[in-house]
Design a protein around this motif. Structure first.
Motif, PDB file in Angstrom:
ATOM      1  N   LEU A 180       0.805  -1.218  -0.014  1.00 51.30           N
ATOM      2  CA  LEU A 180      -0.143   0.034  -0.017  1.00 51.30           C
ATOM      3  C   LEU A 180       0.982   1.093  -0.045  1.00 51.30           C
ATOM      4  CD1 LEU A 180      -3.026   0.756   0.269  1.00 51.30           C
ATOM      5  CD2 LEU A 180      -2.420   1.197   2.704  1.00 51.30           C
ATOM      6  N   THR A 181       1.875   1.176   0.852  1.00 52.21           N
ATOM      7  CA  THR A 181       2.741   2.443   0.971  1.00 52.21           C
ATOM      8  C   THR A 181       4.173   2.038   1.510  1.00 52.21           C
ATOM      9  OG1 THR A 181       2.852   4.611   1.980  1.00 52.21           O
ATOM     10  CG2 THR A 181       1.737   2.939   3.221  1.00 52.21           C
ATOM     11  N   ASP A 182       4.849   2.888   1.295  1.00 52.03           N
ATOM     12  CA  ASP A 182       6.353   2.723   1.866  1.00 52.03           C
ATOM     13  C   ASP A 182       6.313   3.744   3.232  1.00 52.03           C
ATOM     14  OD1 ASP A 182       6.169   5.164   0.655  1.00 52.03           O
ATOM     15  OD2 ASP A 182       8.392   5.138   0.272  1.00 52.03           O
ATOM     16  N   HIS A 212       4.408  15.639  14.076  1.00 57.16           N
ATOM     17  CA  HIS A 212       3.909  13.970  14.161  1.00 57.16           C
ATOM     18  C   HIS A 212       4.046  13.362  12.927  1.00 57.16           C
ATOM     19  CE1 HIS A 212       0.306  15.037  12.073  1.00 57.16           C
ATOM     20  NE2 HIS A 212      -0.071  13.938  12.114  1.00 57.16           N
ATOM     21  N   GLN A 213       4.154  14.187  11.720  1.00 55.75           N
ATOM     22  CA  GLN A 213       4.410  13.420  10.487  1.00 55.75           C
ATOM     23  C   GLN A 213       4.436  14.537   9.204  1.00 55.75           C
ATOM     24  OE1 GLN A 213       0.835  10.576  10.374  1.00 55.75           O
ATOM     25  NE2 GLN A 213       0.814  10.957   8.411  1.00 55.75           N
ATOM     26  N   GLY A 214       4.934  14.212   7.982  1.00 56.46           N
ATOM     27  CA  GLY A 214       4.900  15.185   7.076  1.00 56.46           C
ATOM     28  C   GLY A 214       3.805  16.189   7.036  1.00 56.46           C
ATOM     29  N   ARG A 215       2.513  15.652   7.020  1.00 57.32           N
ATOM     30  CA  ARG A 215       1.438  16.687   6.780  1.00 57.32           C
ATOM     31  C   ARG A 215       1.286  17.845   7.940  1.00 57.32           C
ATOM     32  NH1 ARG A 215      -2.822  11.890   5.983  1.00 57.32           N
ATOM     33  NH2 ARG A 215      -0.752  11.024   5.502  1.00 57.32           N
ATOM     34  N   GLY A 216       1.782  17.164   9.062  1.00 62.48           N
ATOM     35  CA  GLY A 216       1.807  18.321  10.208  1.00 62.48           C
ATOM     36  C   GLY A 216       2.725  19.411  10.021  1.00 62.48           C
ATOM     37  N   HIS A 247      11.543  22.515   0.304  1.00 63.91           N
ATOM     38  CA  HIS A 247      11.853  21.129  -0.211  1.00 63.91           C
ATOM     39  C   HIS A 247      11.067  20.280   0.356  1.00 63.91           C
ATOM     40  CE1 HIS A 247      15.522  18.155  -0.015  1.00 63.91           C
ATOM     41  NE2 HIS A 247      14.705  17.921  -1.112  1.00 63.91           N
ATOM     42  N   ASP A 248      10.129  19.466  -0.343  1.00 60.70           N
ATOM     43  CA  ASP A 248       9.634  18.090   0.382  1.00 60.70           C
ATOM     44  C   ASP A 248      10.668  17.173   0.263  1.00 60.70           C
ATOM     45  OD1 ASP A 248       8.396  15.911   0.852  1.00 60.70           O
ATOM     46  OD2 ASP A 248       6.471  16.335  -0.121  1.00 60.70           O
ATOM     47  N   MET A 249      11.499  16.876   1.309  1.00 66.84           N
ATOM     48  CA  MET A 249      12.416  16.014   1.274  1.00 66.84           C
ATOM     49  C   MET A 249      12.205  14.587   1.701  1.00 66.84           C
ATOM     50  SD  MET A 249      14.483  17.496   4.749  1.00 66.84           S
ATOM     51  CE  MET A 249      15.799  16.466   4.458  1.00 66.84           C
ATOM     52  N   THR A 250      10.936  14.369   1.566  1.00 66.26           N
ATOM     53  CA  THR A 250      10.551  12.945   1.977  1.00 66.26           C
ATOM     54  C   THR A 250      11.503  11.707   1.648  1.00 66.26           C
ATOM     55  OG1 THR A 250       8.322  13.682   2.217  1.00 66.26           O
ATOM     56  CG2 THR A 250       8.235  11.480   2.049  1.00 66.26           C
ATOM     57  N   ARG A 251      11.778  11.912   0.297  1.00 66.49           N
ATOM     58  CA  ARG A 251      12.593  10.654  -0.141  1.00 66.49           C
ATOM     59  C   ARG A 251      13.865  11.302  -0.850  1.00 66.49           C
ATOM     60  NH1 ARG A 251       7.266   9.924  -1.216  1.00 66.49           N
ATOM     61  NH2 ARG A 251       6.155   8.006  -0.230  1.00 66.49           N
ATOM     62  N   VAL A 252      14.599  12.266  -0.186  1.00 62.11           N
ATOM     63  CA  VAL A 252      15.703  12.689  -0.723  1.00 62.11           C
ATOM     64  C   VAL A 252      16.885  11.873  -0.716  1.00 62.11           C
ATOM     65  CG1 VAL A 252      16.582  13.874   1.598  1.00 62.11           C
ATOM     66  CG2 VAL A 252      17.265  14.932  -0.406  1.00 62.11           C
ATOM     67  N   MET A 301       9.311  17.220   5.973  1.00 65.87           N
ATOM     68  CA  MET A 301       9.841  15.912   6.093  1.00 65.87           C
ATOM     69  C   MET A 301       8.827  14.952   6.562  1.00 65.87           C
ATOM     70  SD  MET A 301      11.900  13.861   5.344  1.00 65.87           S
ATOM     71  CE  MET A 301      13.373  12.579   5.612  1.00 65.87           C
ATOM     72  N   SER A 302       8.473  13.851   5.762  1.00 65.08           N
ATOM     73  CA  SER A 302       7.720  12.926   6.669  1.00 65.08           C
ATOM     74  C   SER A 302       8.869  11.554   6.685  1.00 65.08           C
ATOM     75  CB  SER A 302       6.617  12.200   5.452  1.00 65.08           C
ATOM     76  OG  SER A 302       6.271  11.088   6.038  1.00 65.08           O
ATOM     77  N   ALA A 303       9.272  11.715   7.811  1.00 65.06           N
ATOM     78  CA  ALA A 303      10.418  10.691   8.150  1.00 65.06           C
ATOM     79  C   ALA A 303      10.016   9.251   8.298  1.00 65.06           C
ATOM     80  CB  ALA A 303      10.825  10.968   9.610  1.00 65.06           C
ATOM     81  N   LYS A 304       8.604   9.227   8.170  1.00 71.55           N
ATOM     82  CA  LYS A 304       8.087   7.852   7.832  1.00 71.55           C
ATOM     83  C   LYS A 304       8.571   6.813   6.573  1.00 71.55           C
ATOM     84  CE  LYS A 304       3.810   7.306   8.879  1.00 71.55           C
ATOM     85  NZ  LYS A 304       2.215   7.686   9.015  1.00 71.55           N
ATOM     86  N   LYS A 305       9.167   7.752   5.611  1.00 69.99           N
ATOM     87  CA  LYS A 305       9.793   7.111   4.534  1.00 69.99           C
ATOM     88  C   LYS A 305      11.319   6.992   4.614  1.00 69.99           C
ATOM     89  CE  LYS A 305       5.471   9.072   2.803  1.00 69.99           C
ATOM     90  NZ  LYS A 305       4.728   9.755   3.806  1.00 69.99           N
ATOM     91  N   ASP A 306      12.020   8.049   4.133  1.00 71.92           N
ATOM     92  CA  ASP A 306      13.513   7.907   3.906  1.00 71.92           C
ATOM     93  C   ASP A 306      14.325   7.643   5.373  1.00 71.92           C
ATOM     94  OD1 ASP A 306      14.850   8.217   1.490  1.00 71.92           O
ATOM     95  OD2 ASP A 306      15.699  10.238   2.044  1.00 71.92           O
ATOM     96  N   VAL A 357       9.449  12.540  -6.721  1.00 68.18           N
ATOM     97  CA  VAL A 357       8.275  13.009  -7.156  1.00 68.18           C
ATOM     98  C   VAL A 357       7.352  11.756  -6.936  1.00 68.18           C
ATOM     99  CG1 VAL A 357       6.586  14.197  -8.706  1.00 68.18           C
ATOM    100  CG2 VAL A 357       8.862  14.882  -8.494  1.00 68.18           C
ATOM    101  N   ASN A 358       6.758  11.703  -5.960  1.00 69.04           N
ATOM    102  CA  ASN A 358       5.616  10.466  -5.555  1.00 69.04           C
ATOM    103  C   ASN A 358       4.863  10.146  -6.770  1.00 69.04           C
ATOM    104  OD1 ASN A 358       4.405   8.391  -4.531  1.00 69.04           O
ATOM    105  ND2 ASN A 358       3.941   9.684  -2.365  1.00 69.04           N
ATOM    106  N   MET A 359       3.844  11.470  -6.996  1.00 70.57           N
ATOM    107  CA  MET A 359       2.780  10.990  -8.028  1.00 70.57           C
ATOM    108  C   MET A 359       3.332  10.822  -9.543  1.00 70.57           C
ATOM    109  SD  MET A 359       0.359  11.280  -5.822  1.00 70.57           S
ATOM    110  CE  MET A 359      -1.190  11.464  -6.597  1.00 70.57           C
ATOM    111  N   VAL A 397      -1.435   2.322 -10.835  1.00 67.70           N
ATOM    112  CA  VAL A 397      -1.579   1.595  -9.300  1.00 67.70           C
ATOM    113  C   VAL A 397      -0.137   1.239  -8.971  1.00 67.70           C
ATOM    114  CG1 VAL A 397      -2.034  -0.645  -8.498  1.00 67.70           C
ATOM    115  CG2 VAL A 397      -3.438   0.153 -10.284  1.00 67.70           C
ATOM    116  N   ARG A 398      -0.038   1.874  -7.595  1.00 70.37           N
ATOM    117  CA  ARG A 398       1.303   1.749  -7.092  1.00 70.37           C
ATOM    118  C   ARG A 398       1.375   0.841  -6.414  1.00 70.37           C
ATOM    119  NH1 ARG A 398       2.951   6.539  -2.824  1.00 70.37           N
ATOM    120  NH2 ARG A 398       1.695   5.142  -1.286  1.00 70.37           N
ATOM    121  N   LEU A 399       2.718   0.232  -6.729  1.00 68.82           N
ATOM    122  CA  LEU A 399       3.226  -1.223  -5.739  1.00 68.82           C
ATOM    123  C   LEU A 399       4.340  -0.452  -5.028  1.00 68.82           C
ATOM    124  CD1 LEU A 399       1.627  -2.404  -8.232  1.00 68.82           C
ATOM    125  CD2 LEU A 399       3.147  -4.252  -8.266  1.00 68.82           C
TER     126      LEU A 399
END
Ligand code: F0G
Length: 459
Positions: free
Chosen positions: A50-52, A99-103, A215-220, A255-260, A186-188, A405-407
């Motif tokens: 579903l997600t990383d 708490h996460q990226g969207r915060g 910078h959205d550095m989620t997967r930098v 940063m959404s640290a839940k990824k990188d 770029v996720n999308m 569809v994202r795997l």
């Protein structure tokens, strides 16, 4: 002798057992979930792609770090350790934990965006754009056209088209553009990287006009690894050095640290501008928590500080992106229509090409995600018309060019054998694609509808 094969730079110390389900059980589960994979119970899922996000396996060091959690309300030592990691690895001056990226996106948008502002970005991300809109801004896509073409093999499809940006500056004036929002990767668009050359050109352009870069550095780190592989002059630099160079070209980051950064929860806003930081630090107390924890436990900040360091190791990132490319290359070889080049955090199936008999109003990607679950219990995600939501003014569906569809591959979680099962599932389903029918939406939430929308099979 030089060994060309690579393998994971870790061994497995603990395992999580998975439930295998029967076709009947899966049929009942997806029906109950309204054909939305977000509404499945995870215990009914075999391989969860579903997600990383927040799904990585933490290292023994991170788990050990959890025991060093200082759960003081104010001034936790783990906060200072996180601040030190953000400053020394990424180079940003000021830290606001969230708490996460969207915060972080929420705080940033409230502080930097005024009503009527325009926020250019290299393609939208769902939560990022929504926070920009809720703050009174309007998002404008300035990614290069190649990003919207799933078959285009250009290696840096995350790049900004500076002509598109210049047109916006001419149309609205630089004073209505508080910042350009730049995501690495770029996720999308399918997990596509931005080149350093493009970032440097963007920096020169924005400097000229007095516009900031956020910078959205989620997967930098993943982006940096692709620069190392593909961009001239970067082969001998480390991922850590390239990460730093990217960050140094920008004014701040969410940063959404839940990824990188390899944690199950956490994020932050990082800034170089003291005034913006001061506002955000003030606001974090309202929405997230005190400025030295921002909605996180001390132990979460400790795990994040350790994860940040692990995330920029060349061996780690080689295996991480290597696994995604392993799956992508198998699917490509089998003739499955996927977004090319293969991205860094997942493989994206082109649902329009997989199911050419369905119109976008029949939600082909949503339907394909449900079928993949039915076939073998693998869970994937729609990234198409459902995710794109509705036009704010007209209320009509947004029809993105990419219906995917994202795997998505969690970090350090699944093995190569899992990837083989996924490949076989997709290939077998592709043989029966003509039997797949479309869906009808029967419940639509107002915000970020893809999370909770419900569907039924079209008759
Ligand atoms: N930016 C990007 C590029 C993201 O991919 C995400 C989350 C966020 C921001 C928001 O961060 O979830 O910590 O609040 N992406 C997840 C995904 C949800 O599955 O792609 P968050």
């Amino acid at each position: 002798m030089k060994i060309k094969s690579w393998a994971e730079p870790y061994k497995i110390k603990m395992v999580e057992l998975l439930k295998m389900t029967s076709p009947e059980e899966r049929k009942a589960a997806i029906g109950k979930a309204g054909y939305n994979t977000f509404l499945l119970k995870s215990e009914d899922v075999y391989i969860d792609l579903l997600t990383d996000s927040g799904t990585s396996a933490m290292s023994d060091r991170q788990w050990a770090g959890m025991m060093f959690g200082d759960e003081a309300y104010a001034g936790s030592r783990n906060y200072y350790k996180l601040e030190e990691a953000v400053q020394s690895i990424y180079g940003y001056k000021y830290l606001v934990p969230t708490h996460q990226g969207r915060g972080a996106e929420h705080l940033l948008s409230q502080v930097m965006i005024k009503k009527g502002d325009i926020i250019p970005g290299n393609m939208y991300f769902t939560t990022t754009r929504l926070h920009q809109e809720l703050a009174g801004g309007t998002f404008r896509d300035v990614i290069i056209d190649e990003a919207h073409d799933p078959d285009c093999e250009f290696p840096f499809k995350g790049n900004v088209d500076l002509n598109k940006l210049e047109d916006l500056v001419r149309e609205f004036g630089a004073e209505r553009i508080p910042y350009v929002s730049i995501a690495t990767t770029v996720n999308m668009a399918g997990g596509q990287p931005v080149s350093m050359e493009n970032l440097k050109a963007l920096r020169a352009f924005t400097n000229k006009h007095g516009i900031k870069i956020i910078h959205d550095m989620t997967r930098v780190a993943e982006n940096a690894w692709m620069i190392k592989q593909l961009e001239k002059g970067y082969k001998n630099k480390t991922t850590a050095e390239i990460v730093r160079e990217i960050c140094d070209l920008t004014d701040g980051a969410t940063m959404s640290a839940k990824k990188d950064a390899l944690v199950n929860i956490g994020g932050f806003l990082a800034l170089n501008d003291y005034d913006v930081f001061e506002e955000a630090r003030n606001l974090v107390v309202v929405y997230e928590g005190l400025h030295t924890y921002g909605g996180l436990a001390g132990r979460d900040m400790e795990a994040m500080a350790i994860g940040i360091r692990e995330s920029v190791s060349d061996d780690h990132i080689h295996a991480r992106v290597g696994q995604v490319h392993y799956l992508g290359n198998l699917l490509k070889k089998a003739g499955i229509p996927i977004v090319k080049p293969v991205g860094t955090h997942g493989v994206f199936i082109d649902a329009k090409a997989f199911l050419p008999h369905l119109s976008q109003d029949e939600f082909p990607a949503q339907s394909l995600a449900a079928e993949l679950y039915l076939a073998s219990g693998i869970r994937t995600m729609e990234r198409g018309v459902v995710s794109a939501g509705r036009n704010k003014k007209t209320g009509a569906h947004n029809y993105p060019k990419l219906e995917l569809v994202r795997l998505t591959i969690p970090r350090r979680v699944y093995t190569q054998a899992h990837m083989d099962v996924v490949t076989e599932t997709v290939v077998e389903l592709h043989k029966q694609r003509e039997q797949i029918t479309g869906l009808e939406m029967v419940y639509e939430p107002r915000y970020l509808r893809f999370f909770q929308a419900r569907f039924k099979k079209k008759e």
